[in-house]
Scaffold this active site. Sequence first.
Site, PDB file in Angstrom:
ATOM      1  N   TRP A 132       0.875  -1.184   0.000  1.00 22.66           N
ATOM      2  CA  TRP A 132       0.000   0.000   0.000  1.00 22.66           C
ATOM      3  C   TRP A 132       0.909   1.230   0.000  1.00 22.66           C
ATOM      4  CZ3 TRP A 132      -1.866   2.533   5.013  1.00 22.66           C
ATOM      5  CH2 TRP A 132      -2.775   3.560   4.746  1.00 22.66           C
ATOM      6  N   ASP A 216      -1.981  -5.569   9.057  1.00 28.44           N
ATOM      7  CA  ASP A 216      -2.807  -4.461   8.588  1.00 28.44           C
ATOM      8  C   ASP A 216      -4.063  -5.069   7.977  1.00 28.44           C
ATOM      9  OD1 ASP A 216      -3.847  -2.130   7.709  1.00 28.44           O
ATOM     10  OD2 ASP A 216      -2.295  -1.690   6.231  1.00 28.44           O
ATOM     11  N   LYS A 271     -13.505   0.262   4.233  1.00 21.34           N
ATOM     12  CA  LYS A 271     -13.960  -0.452   3.030  1.00 21.34           C
ATOM     13  C   LYS A 271     -15.128  -1.370   3.351  1.00 21.34           C
ATOM     14  CE  LYS A 271      -9.804   0.901   1.649  1.00 21.34           C
ATOM     15  NZ  LYS A 271      -9.342   1.694   0.553  1.00 21.34           N
TER      16      LYS A 271
HETATM   17  C1  LIG Z   1      -3.468  -1.967   3.033  1.00 19.16           C
HETATM   18  C2  LIG Z   1      -4.189  -0.785   3.559  1.00 19.16           C
HETATM   19  N1  LIG Z   1      -4.037  -0.466   4.840  1.00 19.16           N
HETATM   20  C3  LIG Z   1      -4.667   0.567   5.390  1.00 19.16           C
HETATM   21  C4  LIG Z   1      -5.498   1.358   4.640  1.00 19.16           C
HETATM   22  C5  LIG Z   1      -6.122   2.484   5.394  1.00 19.16           C
HETATM   23  O1  LIG Z   1      -7.283   2.989   4.985  1.00 19.16           O
HETATM   24  P1  LIG Z   1      -8.147   3.940   5.909  1.00 19.16           P
HETATM   25  O2  LIG Z   1      -7.208   4.868   6.603  1.00 19.16           O
HETATM   26  O3  LIG Z   1      -9.042   4.623   4.966  1.00 19.16           O
HETATM   27  O4  LIG Z   1      -8.840   3.045   6.872  1.00 19.16           O
HETATM   28  C6  LIG Z   1      -5.685   1.087   3.276  1.00 19.16           C
HETATM   29  C7  LIG Z   1      -6.519   1.934   2.426  1.00 19.16           C
HETATM   30  O5  LIG Z   1      -6.466   1.966   1.245  1.00 19.16           O
HETATM   31  C8  LIG Z   1      -5.015  -0.027   2.737  1.00 19.16           C
HETATM   32  O6  LIG Z   1      -5.163  -0.369   1.458  1.00 19.16           O
END
Ligand SMILES: Cc1ncc(COP(=O)(O)O)c(C=O)c1O
Length: 421
Positions: A132, A216, A271
């Site tokens: 990410w 994560d 998500k």
């Molecule tokens: C692998 C991964 N970790 C963490 C996140 C964190 O997303 P958010 O801060 O919107 O919860 C994302 C979002 O795209 C992600 O793809």
Amino acid sequence: MPAPLAAIPTLPRDEAFAITADFLADTHPRKVSLGAGVYRDENLKPWVLPSVQAAKRVLNDLPSLDHEYLPIQGSEPFLSAARQLILGEYDASQSHVVSVQTISGTGANHLGAAFLAEQLKPRHVFISDPTWSNHHLVWEVAAPRVIRRTYPYYASSTRSLDFEGMATTLERDAEEGDVVLLHACAHNPTGVDPTREQWKSLAQVFKRKKLFAFFDSAYQGFATGDVDADAWAIRYFQKELFDRGGVSSRRPQEGPQEGPQGMCVAQSFAKNFGLYGERVGALHLVLPARTQTAGPQSQLLRLVRAEMSNAPLFGCRIVHTILSDPDLRAMWERDLRTMSGRIKRMRSRLRQELESHPRAGDWSHLEFQVGMFSFTGLTREQVVRLRDVHHVYLMLNGRASMSGINDENVKYIANAILDTL
Ligand SMILES: Cc1ncc(COP(=O)(O)O)c(C=O)c1O
């Protein structure tokens, strides 16, 4: 002497957000957004989950709903439901869990990195290559003294997991107490996850080498449509690393085993509840039973107090309302299957469209990858041509969000890709 602010260099725009901005500014009628990691319905519109709409109605009808501050750790009922969702039933006599509410998954990653940098003081954090786009930045900003290293994850020649490379690198290069960032499921950007057997052998490396697993979890429910299946790796690690004797060789008579000092989970609800902008998340720190939780918890609270005092209220109320009501929960699980099912269908539609052209070659990876994204294998040059000539937007590394596809645009996208081959 103060530093001259006028000399601050301008950084490039963040790629993920820049793509969305460029897409929105594009006036071409056939433009397609495969950039952002957000779910879109069959009309390519944002989808407010029916379970979320129902929870909002329940909350609206509560006469006693106030808008007071949460405690520093966040909402306890929410945290307990969040913990149960990701960790399931675990033996509380074998490991303790400290949970803190965060600003979505990013905040959980950030808080975890800052806490570990201060308290565990690892020499390295190992991050999958690729990953990410924000992982490196989070660790660079929150834990600047921890050296960032990568482990191989994806073999582009076979379009599959480079398990050999991953396991060998961790075995050879990681030192006791190093942090290893793992995607719990639906790896971003590759859509490729370890099998259960592979997770099992990774857990042995973590156990033997006393590595700190940092899971994560941003896509629980998106890989398989089943929240428990998508949490399997995390639950296995917790049992295997912290229950005396572990899953594979339980020896309850023996005393506590030396092993990793803990593991943690950054949990996002962006998500799987479609609550992107509400910023609902949690960080769970799993500690062996021999470790007192009061110290680690107080340090986490110190960081939260300095960062935001306490987390926002609205989104966590929605999540808690859904998870604590059996009917709403069943409705939410249906919503999850709707999202993951549509994405799966679009994977096979795009593959069919592409492979119906003899010169397209093999696009089976679109179907066997899981989660929101496909790592298409398109090169940077092809991605640029897709954008500049066809108004189709995706990440420069070839990552495409499958939820930007529908029955109406799939042919257009396939033809655009064919034009770049
Ligand atoms: C692998 C991964 N970790 C963490 C996140 C964190 O997303 P958010 O801060 O919107 O919860 C994302 C979002 O795209 C992600 O793809």
